[in-house]
Scaffold this motif. Sequence first.
Motif, PDB file in Angstrom:
ATOM      1  N   TRP A 202       4.494  -1.457  -8.407  1.00 16.64           N
ATOM      2  CA  TRP A 202       5.883  -0.733  -8.480  1.00 16.64           C
ATOM      3  C   TRP A 202       6.655  -1.543  -7.360  1.00 16.64           C
ATOM      4  CZ3 TRP A 202       1.657   1.734  -9.555  1.00 16.64           C
ATOM      5  CH2 TRP A 202       1.289   2.412 -10.763  1.00 16.64           C
ATOM      6  N   GLY A 203       8.004  -1.824  -7.485  1.00 15.79           N
ATOM      7  CA  GLY A 203       8.606  -2.563  -6.720  1.00 15.79           C
ATOM      8  C   GLY A 203       9.839  -2.040  -5.963  1.00 15.79           C
ATOM      9  N   TYR A 204      10.303  -1.842  -4.748  1.00 15.32           N
ATOM     10  CA  TYR A 204      11.582  -1.302  -4.382  1.00 15.32           C
ATOM     11  C   TYR A 204      12.090  -2.307  -3.479  1.00 15.32           C
ATOM     12  CZ  TYR A 204       8.821   2.970  -5.600  1.00 15.32           C
ATOM     13  OH  TYR A 204       8.098   3.662  -6.305  1.00 15.32           O
ATOM     14  N   PRO A 205      13.013  -3.331  -3.903  1.00 21.96           N
ATOM     15  CA  PRO A 205      13.460  -4.437  -3.353  1.00 21.96           C
ATOM     16  C   PRO A 205      14.352  -3.829  -2.213  1.00 21.96           C
ATOM     17  CG  PRO A 205      13.585  -4.891  -5.757  1.00 21.96           C
ATOM     18  CD  PRO A 205      13.355  -3.295  -5.592  1.00 21.96           C
ATOM     19  N   GLU A 206      15.115  -2.848  -2.461  1.00 21.39           N
ATOM     20  CA  GLU A 206      15.984  -2.279  -1.423  1.00 21.39           C
ATOM     21  C   GLU A 206      15.214  -1.882  -0.179  1.00 21.39           C
ATOM     22  OE1 GLU A 206      15.012   1.339  -3.957  1.00 21.39           O
ATOM     23  OE2 GLU A 206      15.128  -0.785  -4.437  1.00 21.39           O
ATOM     24  N   LYS A 207      14.084  -1.594  -0.369  1.00 24.21           N
ATOM     25  CA  LYS A 207      13.460  -1.119   0.850  1.00 24.21           C
ATOM     26  C   LYS A 207      12.272  -2.141   1.353  1.00 24.21           C
ATOM     27  CE  LYS A 207      14.566   3.067   0.057  1.00 24.21           C
ATOM     28  NZ  LYS A 207      15.594   3.975   0.935  1.00 24.21           N
ATOM     29  N   LYS A 208      13.080  -3.243   1.770  1.00 26.00           N
ATOM     30  CA  LYS A 208      12.383  -4.555   2.433  1.00 26.00           C
ATOM     31  C   LYS A 208      11.413  -4.954   1.591  1.00 26.00           C
ATOM     32  CE  LYS A 208      11.434  -4.101   6.914  1.00 26.00           C
ATOM     33  NZ  LYS A 208      10.832  -3.716   8.027  1.00 26.00           N
ATOM     34  N   ASP A 209      11.643  -5.150   0.170  1.00 30.93           N
ATOM     35  CA  ASP A 209      10.897  -5.441  -0.696  1.00 30.93           C
ATOM     36  C   ASP A 209       9.421  -4.828  -0.691  1.00 30.93           C
ATOM     37  OD1 ASP A 209      12.313  -7.290  -2.019  1.00 30.93           O
ATOM     38  OD2 ASP A 209      12.170  -8.745  -0.699  1.00 30.93           O
ATOM     39  N   PHE A 210       9.286  -3.430  -0.741  1.00 31.47           N
ATOM     40  CA  PHE A 210       8.275  -2.725  -0.654  1.00 31.47           C
ATOM     41  C   PHE A 210       7.593  -2.592  -1.927  1.00 31.47           C
ATOM     42  CE2 PHE A 210       5.942   1.012  -0.450  1.00 31.47           C
ATOM     43  CZ  PHE A 210       5.359   1.245   1.016  1.00 31.47           C
ATOM     44  N   TYR A 211       6.283  -3.134  -2.137  1.00 28.43           N
ATOM     45  CA  TYR A 211       5.641  -3.023  -3.217  1.00 28.43           C
ATOM     46  C   TYR A 211       4.252  -2.418  -3.116  1.00 28.43           C
ATOM     47  CZ  TYR A 211       8.946  -6.517  -5.250  1.00 28.43           C
ATOM     48  OH  TYR A 211       9.861  -7.173  -5.857  1.00 28.43           O
ATOM     49  N   ILE A 212       4.007  -1.504  -4.226  1.00 22.75           N
ATOM     50  CA  ILE A 212       2.772  -0.944  -4.216  1.00 22.75           C
ATOM     51  C   ILE A 212       1.968  -1.303  -5.561  1.00 22.75           C
ATOM     52  CG2 ILE A 212       1.525   1.444  -4.709  1.00 22.75           C
ATOM     53  CD1 ILE A 212       4.167   2.709  -3.364  1.00 22.75           C
ATOM     54  N   THR A 213       0.740  -1.621  -5.590  1.00 25.43           N
ATOM     55  CA  THR A 213      -0.101  -2.289  -6.543  1.00 25.43           C
ATOM     56  C   THR A 213      -1.310  -1.256  -6.470  1.00 25.43           C
ATOM     57  OG1 THR A 213       0.610  -4.618  -6.210  1.00 25.43           O
ATOM     58  CG2 THR A 213      -1.492  -4.039  -7.557  1.00 25.43           C
ATOM     59  N   ALA A 214      -1.476  -0.490  -7.551  1.00 26.92           N
ATOM     60  CA  ALA A 214      -2.662   0.491  -7.869  1.00 26.92           C
ATOM     61  C   ALA A 214      -3.415  -0.410  -8.555  1.00 26.92           C
ATOM     62  CB  ALA A 214      -2.102   1.434  -8.696  1.00 26.92           C
ATOM     63  N   ILE A 215      -5.069  -0.515  -8.218  1.00 29.45           N
ATOM     64  CA  ILE A 215      -5.918  -1.151  -8.960  1.00 29.45           C
ATOM     65  C   ILE A 215      -6.961   0.068  -9.513  1.00 29.45           C
ATOM     66  CG2 ILE A 215      -8.106  -2.529  -8.850  1.00 29.45           C
ATOM     67  CD1 ILE A 215      -6.638  -4.141  -6.739  1.00 29.45           C
ATOM     68  N   LEU A 216      -6.988   0.009 -10.835  1.00 23.98           N
ATOM     69  CA  LEU A 216      -7.671   1.114 -11.587  1.00 23.98           C
ATOM     70  C   LEU A 216      -8.946   0.694 -12.051  1.00 23.98           C
ATOM     71  CD1 LEU A 216      -4.202   1.340 -12.196  1.00 23.98           C
ATOM     72  CD2 LEU A 216      -5.401   3.881 -12.401  1.00 23.98           C
TER      73      LEU A 216
END
Length: 784
Positions: free
Chosen positions: A521-535
Motif C-alpha cells: 500500500w502506498g501513500y505518495p502524499e505522505k513522503k512516499d510512505f509504503y507498507i508491504t505486508a508479507i503473509l
Amino acid sequence: MSRFFIPLLLATLVPLFPVSAERNPFGSTVNGPTRDQIIPLQKKDIKTPVISPQEDGTFLLTADKAQLRGEGTIEHEYGFPTIGVFKKRGNQAGWLLNVPKDGTYIVEVQYTCPQGTHAPSSLVDVRSGNKVCPWDIVLTGGSWQHFVKRHIGKIQLSAGEQPFILTLTDNYGINIGNIRLIPDPGLEVKPDKTGTFTLLPETADLTKASWSSSKNIIVGTYGIAWIVNSPIPQRYRVILNGAVPSGAEFELSCASLSTIVNIPSTGSWDNFKEQTISTITLPVGPTTISLKKKNGGLDIRSVTLQPTGENLNAKVKELETKPLIGMDKEDMDLLWGGSVAKGSQDFLKLHGINEAETDFYKGIELSCKAYQWPLPDMTVTGVFMDGKCINLIVKMPNQTFAASKTLLAKLLPGVAFASAPTTTEPPYIVPSKDNTYQFLYWGDCFELRAPNIVNEARESAEKEFKNTIGKVRLGMSLSQLKEILGEGRPRSDFDAERSGPGDIDQNLYKGITKRCNGNIWGYPEKKDFYITAILFQDKCIEFDISQRGGFTTEEALSLAQTFIPGVQFNVTPARMQPQYAYYSTNYGKGYKMQYRGAFLELKASALLKALLLEELGIVSKKPVLPGATDSSASPSLKQSSLALTNLLQKSPLLKNTPIFGKSAEAVDSILGKSEEIDPSLTIQPTRVWEIKNSTFRLTGTFSKKNGKDILNSISIVDESGAITPAVALFVARKLIAPYTTTPISSAQMNAAFTLTSSDPQQRFTLEWIPDKNNSGIMRIADKD
C-alpha cells in the motif's frame, strides 16, 4: 522445343497477368490493386442525389443512395437496403454531401462482419476530401443478418458539396447498412414535458459498445455515454432497463462525479428489467452521463433519468450568497454546470514570489483534485482537498486588476480584505481581515486561497492516516488488511531472507520465502510512505515500512509501537544500530524489529513458529497473536522434533530404498520430484527435495560417473530450526541403509560430530554441523 525458346515464351506471357495477386482470408486468390494504387471516387463520379443534413444536424447515408465502384451490390434481403458482396480491395461506396458549415462529425456505421478470424487493421478508409478516418473493424459475430452500429471515429467536413467515400483497403468480407454522421460532441438529449430524460441507443456514444439493429439494444457494453441538457438543476433517479445474466458492476459518472453501482442479475440475456441503480444531480446545461464496465456483462434497452421532485433552485440561491472557497464540488457544479477534471500541473501556480506560500501548497498536490469550469466570461479552476475547495484560479479574456477585484466580491461575498499594498501591480497578495482567505493577483489571472482550511484538512488527513495504520496488526489476514488499508497491489519481489547482527532465526524466514505472498500500500502524499505486508498461510508475519528520506531511530521505535501496541525492545533511539535485529522483551520475545535506516522491518517470529508447528501437527495451547501475553511462548525444540519425526515416518525418506550412486531421475522416483538449482550458482549439479507440508529439505549434489550425474552427497536441514541431531541422525541412517554407522552417545550429540559407515571401506561419512539454536545440518558424503 528449344531451351532458349521457353524463357522467351514466359517473358512474353507474364505481362498478360495482373502483377498484384494476394490471398484473402477465405482461401481464394483475389486480384486487385495495392492500397497505393486505389484511386478514390471523385465528385464527378457520383451520380446519386446530393444528401443534406436532417433536422437534428445529422447526415444519414443509406446503401441505396450510394455510388458503388467494384464488385459491391445493393441488396434488400434484410428488411433495409445494404451494400453486399463487399469483400475485394478497392471496392468503394460514395455519397455526395451538402455540408452547411465546417465542422467535426462522429462517424456511426451500421454493418455486419461475422467472420471468426480477426479483421485486418484499418480494413476500411472513410474519407472526405483529404480528411481520412481509418476504420479498425470489430467483428460482429453471429450471422450475416446480425447488423450492429458503432462509432468508429471522427472526421472533419468542410462547408459545401463534397464526396464522402468508404473504401475497402484489404480483402475481407463486410456488409454495410447505413452511415450516420453526427455533429461532434454528439446528440444532446433533452427532457420531455415531465422533466424526464430517456436515453436510447440512437443518442448514445457507441465508441465502446454496439447497437444491435435487429433487437434495438446496446450490446457488448464496455463503455456507453450520453449528453443530456438540463434546463434547471435537478436530482434524478437513474433507472436502467437492461439484461444482466449474472450480476454486474459498472462505474456511473455524471460530469466529474463517479460512483460504483452494482446491478443485480435479471436471470438471462433475454430478460430485461427496469432497476433503479442510483441517484444523480444534473446542473444546468450539457452534462455527460456514462457507464463504464468494471465486472460482468450488461445489455441495455434504455436508461431513464426520472426527477425526484426536489427543488434545487432554492439551494442554488442559497449557494450564491456563500463564499466558494470551502464549498463542496457538487454544490459548485450546481452553480456552474459540469466541470472537467484537471491534473496537478494545471493548478499548481508556483511563481516563486512568496517562498513560504509556495512550499505550503507544494506538499499537498497529491492530496488534491482539480476541476475546471469553462464559463462564458471566465474560466475557473478549482482545487479540492478532502472534498472542499481550497483554491480558485480565475482567468478572464481581458484580465485587469479592477475586473478581478469586482469578481472577487461575487466569489467571496461578505468577505472583507485587509488594507491593500501601495501598488496594484502584480504580484499583489493580500489576506482577508480574519486571515481565512488570500487574494493573489498575478496579472494573467488571480487566485483565491484558504490557508486555514488547508491546515485543518492537512491535520484531519494526518489524524485519519495515523488512525488507519494504527488499526493494522501482525497476524491479520490479507482480507482484514485490505478492509483497513484498501486494495493496494500484489507484491512478490520482497526479500524475506535479509539478515543482520543479532538475528537468531534467520533460517526460519529463509526457508519459507517461496511460500509467502505479499501486498503493498502506498501513500505518495505522505513522503512516499509504503507498507508491504508479507503473509504466510494468509497470516501477516512481517511488515516492511519505508518512506522517502528514511526514518530516524525515534520514528522507527514510534512506528513499532504503532503496529505492535505495548511492545518493548531493550534499546533506546540513541543506541539503535542499522541492520541489527532486536527482539521484544515482552510478548514471549515473539516480535523482531530490524532498523535499516531507509526502511523498517517488523516481524512476528513467534507467530511464524506457531504456524510452522501447526503444519507438523502441533498446535500451541495459546495462539501466538499480536498482543499475546508472555505466557504464550512457542513449543520447545523437543516438541518440534517429535512432530517432525512423526511427519517423516510417513514420507518416502524412510523406505530404506538406496538412493546413493543413482541418477537424478532414479532418486526422484524414490523421493519425489526435485528442483534443480541454477548451475551458475553451484560448483556441482545440485537438486533440492522438499517434504510436503513442512520446512524439511534435502539438498543433493551429483558428480559425473560413466557419463552420468550420480548422487554423491545429501544435506539434511529443516529451515524452521525444528530438527535435533537425534532426528537428523535417524534420517541419515535410513538414507544410507543397508549400511550402518559406528555408535554414538547422547552426550556426544550435544556438539558437532562425525561418523563413518561400519563397512570396511567406510563408504559414508555423516557430519553433524550444529547452529547456535541447538539445531543444525546433517551432511552425508558418499566416497564410492
